[in-house]
Design a protein around this motif. Sequence first.
Motif, PDB file in Angstrom:
ATOM      1  N   VAL A  19       0.838  -1.196   0.000  1.00 43.96           N
ATOM      2  CA  VAL A  19       0.000   0.000   0.000  1.00 43.96           C
ATOM      3  C   VAL A  19       0.876   1.250   0.000  1.00 43.96           C
ATOM      4  O   VAL A  19       0.651   2.187  -0.768  1.00 43.96           O
ATOM      5  CB  VAL A  19      -0.966   0.006   1.211  1.00 43.96           C
ATOM      6  N   TYR A  22       2.585   1.722  -3.430  1.00 44.15           N
ATOM      7  CA  TYR A  22       1.621   2.194  -4.421  1.00 44.15           C
ATOM      8  C   TYR A  22       1.315   3.679  -4.197  1.00 44.15           C
ATOM      9  O   TYR A  22       1.262   4.471  -5.136  1.00 44.15           O
ATOM     10  CB  TYR A  22       0.327   1.378  -4.356  1.00 44.15           C
ATOM     11  N   TYR A  23       1.141   4.054  -2.946  1.00 41.92           N
ATOM     12  CA  TYR A  23       0.834   5.451  -2.599  1.00 41.92           C
ATOM     13  C   TYR A  23       1.982   6.371  -3.014  1.00 41.92           C
ATOM     14  O   TYR A  23       1.756   7.429  -3.608  1.00 41.92           O
ATOM     15  CB  TYR A  23       0.579   5.558  -1.093  1.00 41.92           C
ATOM     16  N   SER A 149      -5.854   4.509   2.089  1.00 44.71           N
ATOM     17  CA  SER A 149      -5.313   3.140   2.111  1.00 44.71           C
ATOM     18  C   SER A 149      -6.369   2.090   1.772  1.00 44.71           C
ATOM     19  O   SER A 149      -6.075   1.115   1.078  1.00 44.71           O
ATOM     20  CB  SER A 149      -4.651   2.836   3.454  1.00 44.71           C
ATOM     21  N   ILE A 152      -6.702   2.000  -1.929  1.00 43.67           N
ATOM     22  CA  ILE A 152      -5.527   1.360  -2.543  1.00 43.67           C
ATOM     23  C   ILE A 152      -5.635  -0.151  -2.409  1.00 43.67           C
ATOM     24  O   ILE A 152      -5.349  -0.895  -3.348  1.00 43.67           O
ATOM     25  CB  ILE A 152      -4.223   1.896  -1.915  1.00 43.67           C
TER      26      ILE A 152
END
Length: 180
Positions: A19, A22-23, A149, A152
């Motif tokens: 997560v 990706y963020y 989150s 995601i």
Amino acid sequence: MKSYLAEHADIQPVSNDMVKIYYQENSQEFAEEPQYQFEVLTSYGELTDDQRQKVLSALASAKTANDWKALEKKLIKNQLPIKHQTAKARPGLLSDDIRALLEKIVPEKAFKATDSAPRISDIDVKQTIRIIKVLEVTPGAIKPLAEVSANIRKRLAPIMMKQAVAEASQNARKNVDISY
């Protein structure tokens, strides 16, 4: 197929590290809308053909004028139905026609904080005649990881499922002879 996958596929949950990665790699996806500071010169009321021509000519001169408030006063003295407005807003709060004009002169991600020269639209001729000058675009703040989150995780879950199905498929192919 479902029962085979339930028995043989090892679907891994989306980890906190996945997560975070990706963020970090896609942080612009989680930015709020930018905020535009702009000025508008617009006609109002019914215009005669003569007034329409004068307004078009006056607004054409607005592209080179620095002070639109002073220009408005001058045009009002010349008995032209023109009003000047300033605003600071996010595109989602604006009418469709104003938003469309802003997007034409400031395509998304094209206006940088370091740009100092205002951008001016072409004259928009509809029921009213208007021209817009964008003075500043403030980028939207990026939402915190804690707020996004869950979103995601929803995006990454199908990827984890796809990986598990691919691994189960490879393992199944190893255990059987396939002939075409």
